[in-house]
Design a protein around this motif. Structure first.
Motif, PDB file in Angstrom:
ATOM      1  N   ARG A   1       0.802  -1.228   0.000  1.00 44.15           N
ATOM      2  CA  ARG A   1       0.000   0.000   0.000  1.00 44.15           C
ATOM      3  C   ARG A   1       0.836   1.280   0.000  1.00 44.15           C
ATOM      4  NH1 ARG A   1      -2.781  -4.563  -0.520  1.00 44.15           N
ATOM      5  NH2 ARG A   1      -4.898  -4.495   0.321  1.00 44.15           N
ATOM      6  N   TRP A   2       2.076   1.208   0.468  1.00 39.50           N
ATOM      7  CA  TRP A   2       2.890   2.429   0.512  1.00 39.50           C
ATOM      8  C   TRP A   2       3.211   2.863  -0.908  1.00 39.50           C
ATOM      9  CZ3 TRP A   2       7.093   4.944  -1.126  1.00 39.50           C
ATOM     10  CH2 TRP A   2       7.539   6.044  -0.385  1.00 39.50           C
ATOM     11  N   ASP A   3       2.946   4.123  -1.206  1.00 37.65           N
ATOM     12  CA  ASP A   3       3.226   4.664  -2.537  1.00 37.65           C
ATOM     13  C   ASP A   3       3.217   6.184  -2.441  1.00 37.65           C
ATOM     14  OD1 ASP A   3       3.714   4.729  -5.287  1.00 37.65           O
ATOM     15  OD2 ASP A   3       2.237   3.162  -5.702  1.00 37.65           O
ATOM     16  N   ASN A   4       3.665   6.835  -3.497  1.00 33.18           N
ATOM     17  CA  ASN A   4       3.619   8.298  -3.518  1.00 33.18           C
ATOM     18  C   ASN A   4       3.018   8.788  -4.831  1.00 33.18           C
ATOM     19  OD1 ASN A   4       5.798   7.917  -5.287  1.00 33.18           O
ATOM     20  ND2 ASN A   4       7.310   8.289  -3.682  1.00 33.18           N
ATOM     21  N   HIS A   5       2.973  10.104  -5.026  1.00 30.14           N
ATOM     22  CA  HIS A   5       2.201  10.674  -6.131  1.00 30.14           C
ATOM     23  C   HIS A   5       2.722  10.255  -7.510  1.00 30.14           C
ATOM     24  CE1 HIS A   5       0.203  12.778  -3.083  1.00 30.14           C
ATOM     25  NE2 HIS A   5       0.887  13.887  -3.056  1.00 30.14           N
TER      26      HIS A   5
ATOM     27  N   MET B   1       2.985  -3.274  -8.877  1.00 30.00           N
ATOM     28  CA  MET B   1       1.703  -2.640  -9.150  1.00 30.00           C
ATOM     29  C   MET B   1       1.588  -1.403  -8.260  1.00 30.00           C
ATOM     30  SD  MET B   1      -2.232  -3.955  -8.804  1.00 30.00           S
ATOM     31  CE  MET B   1      -2.227  -4.870 -10.341  1.00 30.00           C
ATOM     32  N   PRO B   2       1.521  -0.219  -8.849  1.00 20.66           N
ATOM     33  CA  PRO B   2       1.402   1.004  -8.039  1.00 20.66           C
ATOM     34  C   PRO B   2       0.015   1.096  -7.414  1.00 20.66           C
ATOM     35  CG  PRO B   2       1.249   1.535 -10.361  1.00 20.66           C
ATOM     36  CD  PRO B   2       1.551   0.063 -10.284  1.00 20.66           C
ATOM     37  N   TRP B   3      -0.092   1.853  -6.326  1.00 21.64           N
ATOM     38  CA  TRP B   3      -1.298   1.831  -5.494  1.00 21.64           C
ATOM     39  C   TRP B   3      -1.752   3.254  -5.197  1.00 21.64           C
ATOM     40  CZ3 TRP B   3      -3.306  -2.909  -4.124  1.00 21.64           C
ATOM     41  CH2 TRP B   3      -4.366  -2.919  -3.221  1.00 21.64           C
ATOM     42  N   HIS B   4      -2.953   3.589  -5.640  1.00 16.22           N
ATOM     43  CA  HIS B   4      -3.521   4.913  -5.365  1.00 16.22           C
ATOM     44  C   HIS B   4      -4.630   4.788  -4.333  1.00 16.22           C
ATOM     45  CE1 HIS B   4      -5.177   8.912  -5.859  1.00 16.22           C
ATOM     46  NE2 HIS B   4      -6.346   8.398  -6.143  1.00 16.22           N
ATOM     47  N   ASP B   5      -4.590   5.634  -3.301  1.00 15.66           N
ATOM     48  CA  ASP B   5      -5.557   5.518  -2.218  1.00 15.66           C
ATOM     49  C   ASP B   5      -5.798   6.875  -1.569  1.00 15.66           C
ATOM     50  OD1 ASP B   5      -7.300   4.008  -0.564  1.00 15.66           O
ATOM     51  OD2 ASP B   5      -5.871   2.346  -0.598  1.00 15.66           O
ATOM     52  N   VAL B   6      -6.872   6.947  -0.785  1.00 11.24           N
ATOM     53  CA  VAL B   6      -7.255   8.180  -0.095  1.00 11.24           C
ATOM     54  C   VAL B   6      -7.724   7.822   1.308  1.00 11.24           C
ATOM     55  CG1 VAL B   6      -8.815  10.179  -0.070  1.00 11.24           C
ATOM     56  CG2 VAL B   6      -7.937   9.315  -2.251  1.00 11.24           C
ATOM     57  N   ALA B   7      -7.361   8.646   2.283  1.00  8.24           N
ATOM     58  CA  ALA B   7      -7.811   8.448   3.664  1.00  8.24           C
ATOM     59  C   ALA B   7      -7.982   9.802   4.328  1.00  8.24           C
ATOM     60  CB  ALA B   7      -6.827   7.581   4.439  1.00  8.24           C
ATOM     61  N   MET B   8      -8.567   9.790   5.527  1.00  8.49           N
ATOM     62  CA  MET B   8      -8.819  11.003   6.291  1.00  8.49           C
ATOM     63  C   MET B   8      -8.230  10.877   7.698  1.00  8.49           C
ATOM     64  SD  MET B   8     -10.631  13.017   4.313  1.00  8.49           S
ATOM     65  CE  MET B   8     -11.025  12.603   2.591  1.00  8.49           C
ATOM     66  N   GLY B   9      -7.760  12.001   8.227  1.00 11.35           N
ATOM     67  CA  GLY B   9      -7.412  12.109   9.632  1.00 11.35           C
ATOM     68  C   GLY B   9      -8.442  13.000  10.301  1.00 11.35           C
ATOM     69  N   VAL B  10      -8.914  12.621  11.489  1.00 10.77           N
ATOM     70  CA  VAL B  10     -10.061  13.269  12.105  1.00 10.77           C
ATOM     71  C   VAL B  10      -9.726  13.732  13.520  1.00 10.77           C
ATOM     72  CG1 VAL B  10     -12.500  13.031  12.738  1.00 10.77           C
ATOM     73  CG2 VAL B  10     -11.585  11.745  10.776  1.00 10.77           C
ATOM     74  N   LEU B  11     -10.029  15.008  13.807  1.00 10.80           N
ATOM     75  CA  LEU B  11     -10.077  15.547  15.162  1.00 10.80           C
ATOM     76  C   LEU B  11     -11.487  16.062  15.381  1.00 10.80           C
ATOM     77  CD1 LEU B  11      -6.790  17.698  15.168  1.00 10.80           C
ATOM     78  CD2 LEU B  11      -7.120  15.522  16.341  1.00 10.80           C
ATOM     79  N   GLY B  12     -12.097  15.736  16.508  1.00 12.30           N
ATOM     80  CA  GLY B  12     -13.447  16.218  16.761  1.00 12.30           C
ATOM     81  C   GLY B  12     -14.363  15.130  17.266  1.00 12.30           C
ATOM     82  N   ASP B  13     -15.642  15.459  17.374  1.00 16.46           N
ATOM     83  CA  ASP B  13     -16.611  14.540  17.971  1.00 16.46           C
ATOM     84  C   ASP B  13     -16.765  13.246  17.184  1.00 16.46           C
ATOM     85  OD1 ASP B  13     -17.068  16.289  20.004  1.00 16.46           O
ATOM     86  OD2 ASP B  13     -18.917  17.121  19.199  1.00 16.46           O
TER      87      ASP B  13
ATOM     88  N   VAL C   1       8.894  -0.520 -18.559  1.00 21.73           N
ATOM     89  CA  VAL C   1       7.737  -1.312 -18.139  1.00 21.73           C
ATOM     90  C   VAL C   1       6.544  -0.393 -17.889  1.00 21.73           C
ATOM     91  CG1 VAL C   1       9.024  -3.219 -17.092  1.00 21.73           C
ATOM     92  CG2 VAL C   1       8.505  -1.190 -15.731  1.00 21.73           C
ATOM     93  N   GLN C   2       5.354  -0.976 -17.975  1.00 28.18           N
ATOM     94  CA  GLN C   2       4.127  -0.252 -17.652  1.00 28.18           C
ATOM     95  C   GLN C   2       3.241  -1.143 -16.795  1.00 28.18           C
ATOM     96  OE1 GLN C   2       0.702  -0.854 -18.670  1.00 28.18           O
ATOM     97  NE2 GLN C   2       1.299  -2.878 -19.478  1.00 28.18           N
ATOM     98  N   GLU C   3       2.295  -0.528 -16.110  1.00 32.32           N
ATOM     99  CA  GLU C   3       1.327  -1.288 -15.330  1.00 32.32           C
ATOM    100  C   GLU C   3       0.125  -0.401 -15.041  1.00 32.32           C
ATOM    101  OE1 GLU C   3      -0.572  -3.839 -14.453  1.00 32.32           O
ATOM    102  OE2 GLU C   3       1.338  -4.883 -14.146  1.00 32.32           O
ATOM    103  N   GLU C   4      -1.033  -1.028 -14.843  1.00 33.61           N
ATOM    104  CA  GLU C   4      -2.168  -0.234 -14.394  1.00 33.61           C
ATOM    105  C   GLU C   4      -1.856   0.330 -13.013  1.00 33.61           C
ATOM    106  OE1 GLU C   4      -5.895  -1.795 -13.002  1.00 33.61           O
ATOM    107  OE2 GLU C   4      -5.127  -3.852 -12.934  1.00 33.61           O
ATOM    108  N   LEU C   5      -2.297   1.567 -12.789  1.00 33.48           N
ATOM    109  CA  LEU C   5      -2.156   2.186 -11.477  1.00 33.48           C
ATOM    110  C   LEU C   5      -3.416   1.800 -10.711  1.00 33.48           C
ATOM    111  CD1 LEU C   5      -1.280   5.977 -10.883  1.00 33.48           C
ATOM    112  CD2 LEU C   5      -2.082   4.366  -9.172  1.00 33.48           C
ATOM    113  N   TYR C   6      -3.240   0.940  -9.724  1.00 33.11           N
ATOM    114  CA  TYR C   6      -4.407   0.332  -9.081  1.00 33.11           C
ATOM    115  C   TYR C   6      -5.113   1.339  -8.181  1.00 33.11           C
ATOM    116  CZ  TYR C   6      -7.372  -3.424  -7.426  1.00 33.11           C
ATOM    117  OH  TYR C   6      -8.458  -4.220  -7.182  1.00 33.11           O
ATOM    118  N   ILE C   7      -6.382   1.558  -8.480  1.00 33.64           N
ATOM    119  CA  ILE C   7      -7.193   2.501  -7.703  1.00 33.64           C
ATOM    120  C   ILE C   7      -7.860   1.725  -6.577  1.00 33.64           C
ATOM    121  CG2 ILE C   7      -9.146   4.104  -7.775  1.00 33.64           C
ATOM    122  CD1 ILE C   7      -8.253   3.914 -11.024  1.00 33.64           C
TER     123      ILE C   7
END
Length: 847
Positions: free
Chosen positions: A226-230, A279-291, A631-637
């Motif tokens: 899962r570790w990857d960058n832009h 296989m490259p890995w694209h992902d999104v997450a959130m950090g939350v402060l609050g109720d 080389v090429q590969e799909e960028l896995y979403i």
């Protein structure tokens, strides 16, 4: 005199009574254990008694009083930060975990104890996940982990290794002993839990709660791959020294070529980095402060107590968790049970009062948010909740300008006649498009999903039937058939091609297997793959060989920058270490004695802003030999994010895919967060002035800039990057002309770049690599004729005779990562024939 004869008068009676009491308790426990067999004939056994019905009614009343019928209310004043891709997210998590003082909750589909949260691993060994957790446990932090217990024949994540490795970190007699507790669920023990075994469905949530002060939620498991960058590199070959590797061992993975196998045996299933890209890995997450942190924690406590009840009720190693705000008559809401003879303590959380949390009093944020979930009887012991699907449907149906979706899957129905597809997110898309078409409004639904689901196997082979079935359902959801989204829009007199747009992501790189490195292999008699194995052995020995039980685990101590590399007594490890030494010793004779390389270890930055051109990249030796390394590969979403209208500013982000598994509630368990930002910024929409929510707009702009190649590449040192810090540090949007260029989601110039990039990139990947799937492949015969011939390795250039100058010039034309999804792929073939693997009984597994 009697007292003299019996100085401990009555003790023998008390002991006898104590033995009788213990025997009685054991008899009661055994009775209940055997009684579970009766549940085979009573699937409603968690909801049929009076107190259970009362709890169900209470939960129902609460959900009906909330938007989307969620267990959680809407919450004001949250401070929420987005993370795009693994580098920023994992670094922020490492900082937050290191700050933990009281408790850590982790819920994951897969958790790899040996995962490095900072890179490169050789220089960041104290930031391996297990080492961070070990330090916090030794400092007195209580750590609770719930992971999905996989069906071993089907899935390779090895949760038993996860459990043993984590619980072995602090053995008996050492600091921190007992502070790390790991549960696996569901139970597959036919003797213990025959009535409640679940084979098809998974716990799919991915979230962390630390000290009830901060939470992380989204699509990223704390696991390998899962570790990857832009810039999403594919290459990890380092002639300058194997210590510069970014993805050690199985962390370097390409699911399309070889899936993870036995994750506690690294040597058996690694890809050669000198031959293949990852296989490259694209992902999104959130950090939350609050109720909302409390609501995420409440969900975890419910899950913990349910698993305690379901699997560990008679195990005193696992305590019941009680919760501030859910005491007394409301503790049933979090699954607390108080049997006559309880096993395990009742521990009240949080360990310090909620009133002392910093977000409870000051520095509140501007995001109005709500936690939603997919959960039911098997996963949480509750009646079915599908508030994630409710949120998607309502948010999409109310959209006025655009819907932007990134998801790992896209399987959905437009009504009740598309079995086995049942979730109705597709109907909401139809309704929004038809309304916009009839009103003459510019309105777009932009969907970005993987080209191929991330499962190993040649799509032409029978073994890939499951993968093809998923793709078939996706095409039927989107445009094939009258009941598809496009079919239903067209049936109401609206042109779907003006509203529905579907894209994939793809990228390229160059393996830095230089002529001097080949000479080094020849001179030493050691292949680079053997060197990469030795490197994995050296820095990840606990993960390479795993632990069959906690007593056998050999986990390296904290802050050890250089682990033992000879491992006396293990001949295989010694052989790998010796191979690495021979390889390094031959460096000077091969012409790489200075430890430097004239060629870049990756050219992935050339797809990004100011990353240069491929044609300007240096290459050592014969230019024609360079061709073998492209080389090429799909960028896995893998992201699960939906952004709707910058002004309405709604973002949905979590673990849920767009398919029945994630959306129905009765299948996989999921957790997500719905966000609306009350902090507005000046923007434009279709050329008109517009007030956009900062959170939604900045996330969308960042995602679009990455896909268009308008973000700069990232360096490995994230310590100074605000986006790689916990949510108390705001996002950096990299303001500038590129940020303003993507401001208007309906702007003509932006849309022209988006579609022209996708068109040109698609053409180049076809021309250079014959990347599949492709619109030119309409039958399986087409497939056979389209793919590279002459045993060309997967992902490499299809024509070995193409001049290298032409290859470089064509790669220069690729901008960013966007490509069109091939909507005509196998349109004239039966993609998924019904049979033993795919039939009425198994269809729901794939939807």
């Amino acid at each position: 005199m009697d007292k003299f004869k019996h100085p401990f008068s009555g003790l023998s009676d008390k002991l006898e009574n104590a033995h009788l009491h213990d025997a009685g308790v054991k008899a009661v426990h055994f009775k209940h254990k055997i009684g579970k067999l009766q549940n085979l004939f009573n699937p409603n056994h968690r909801h049929d008694e009076a107190h259970e019905k009362a709890t169900d009614e209470k939960r129902t009343r609460i959900a009906e009083s909330h938007r989307y019928e969620s267990f959680a209310p809407e919450r004001d004043g949250n401070k929420i930060k987005w993370y795009v891709d693994g580098q920023d997210y994992f670094y922020a998590v490492s900082v937050a975990l290191e700050r933990a003082k009281e408790t850590i909750y982790i819920e994951d589909w897969w958790l790899s104890p040996e995962l490095f949260l900072r890179r490169p691993p050789y220089f960041a060994q104290e930031w391996r996940l297990d080492q961070i957790l070990k330090r916090r446990a030794e400092a007195g932090v209580k750590i609770y982990v719930v992971v999905y217990k996989e069906v071993e024949a089907a899935i390779t994540c090895n949760s038993l290794h996860t459990k043993h490795a984590l619980e072995a970190l602090c053995p008996k007699g050492s600091p921190g002993f007992g502070n790390i507790n790991v549960m696996r669920h569901p139970d597959h023990n036919v003797f213990e839990n025959v009535s409640d075994m679940t084979f098809y469905w998974a716990h799919h949530e991915k979230f962390i709660v630390i000290d009830y002060a901060v939470a992380f939620i989204g699509g990223l498991d704390l696991c390998f791959g899962r570790w990857d960058n832009h810039q999403h590199p594919l290459a990890d070959v380092h002639p300058s020294g194997v210590q510069n590797e970014i993805w050690p061992g199985q962390d370097f993975n390409n699911n399309r070529i070889m899936d993870f196998q036995t994750v506690d045996d690294w040597k058996g299933n690694e890809l050669s980095k000198a031959d293949y890209g990852r296989m490259p890995w694209h992902d999104v997450a959130m950090g939350v402060l609050g109720d909302c942190v409390y609501d995420i924690a409440e969900h975890f406590v419910l899950r913990w107590n349910f698993v305690k009840r379901d699997k560990y009720k008679r195990d005193d190693k696992y305590d019941w968790l009680t919760l501030e705000g859910r005491e007394g008559e409301n503790e049933d809401l979090i699954g607390v049970q108080r049997p006559k003879f309880p096993v395990g303590k009742y521990v009240h959380h949080p360990l310090s009062s909620l009133s002392g949390k910093p977000w409870a009093h000051k520095d509140q944020g501007t995001v109005h948010a709500q936690i939603v979930r997919s959960s039911c009887d098997w996963s949480s012991g509750i009646l079915t909740e599908h508030s994630i699907q409710n949120a998607y449907c309502e948010v999409i149906r109310n959209a006025k300008h655009y819907v932007y979706i990134e998801n790992q899957f896209f399987i959905t129905a437009t009504g009740d006649t598309q079995a086995p597809m049942h979730n109705v997110i597709g109907r909401a898309i139809v309704d929004a498009c038809v309304l916009a078409g009839k009103e003459g409004r510019k309105f777009r639904v932009i969907i970005v999903i993987p080209a191929i689901p991330g499962f190993a196997g040649d799509l032409r082979e029978d073994a890939a039937m499951g993968t093809r079935a998923i793709m078939d359902y996706q095409y039927k959801s989107l445009l094939r058939g009258e009941q598809s989204i496009s079919g239903q829009i067209r049936a109401q007199g609206v042109d779907p091609t003006q509203h529905i747009f579907v894209f994939n992501l793809r990228t390229y790189d160059r393996l830095n297997k230089t002529p001097s490195m080949v000479r080094q292999e020849e001179k030493s008699g050691v292949k680079y793959q053997d060197v990469q194995r030795a490197e994995a052995e050296e820095i990840m020995s606990g993960g390479v060989h795993g632990s069959k039980n906690p007593e056998d685990s050999k986990i390296p101590g904290k802050h050890h920058h250089h682990l033992r590399s000879d491992d006396a007594g293990n001949e295989a490890m010694e052989a790998n270490t010796d191979s690495k030494r021979r390889f390094e010793a031959s460096r000077e004779g091969a012409g790489t004695g200075d430890g430097k390389s004239n060629t870049e270890d990756t050219i992935a930055p050339t797809t990004m802003l100011n990353g240069g051109k491929v044609s300007d990249q240096s290459w050592e030796g014969d230019p024609e030999q360079e061709k073998e390394n492209f080389v090429q590969e799909e960028l896995y979403i893998h992201a699960k994010v939906c952004i709707v209208d910058d002004q309405v500013q709604i973002v949905i982000c979590g673990s849920a895919n767009i398919n029945d598994r994630s959306q129905l509630g009765i299948h996989d368990s999921e957790l997500a967060i719905v966000m609306e930002d009350y902090d507005h910024i000046d923007s434009t929409m279709d050329g008109n002035p517009y007030k956009a929510g900062r959170h939604a707009a900045s996330l969308r702009r960042t995602l679009w800039r990455e896909h268009l190649g308008l973000l700069p590449a990232q360096g490995l040192d994230a310590s100074k990057d605000p986006n790689a810090q916990p949510p108390d540090v705001p996002n950096n949007v990299f303001d500038g002309p590129e940020y303003e260029f993507v401001a208007d989601p309906l702007g003509d110039k932006l849309w022209n770049m988006w579609t022209s990039n996708a068109t040109e990139n698609t053409k180049m990947y076809r021309h250079l690599f014959r990347a599949d799937p492709d619109d030119d492949i309409k039958t399986f015969n087409d497939y056979q004729n389209f793919l590279p011939k002459n045993n060309i390795k997967q992902g490499h250039l299809h024509d070995p005779y193409m001049p290298v100058a032409e290859v470089r010039q064509k790669l220069d034309q690729i901008k960013g990562h966007l490509v069109w999804m091939p909507l005509d792929f196998l349109m004239d073939a039966e993609m998924a024939e019904k049979g033993l693997q795919l039939n009425a009984y198994t269809e729901s597994i794939y939807t």
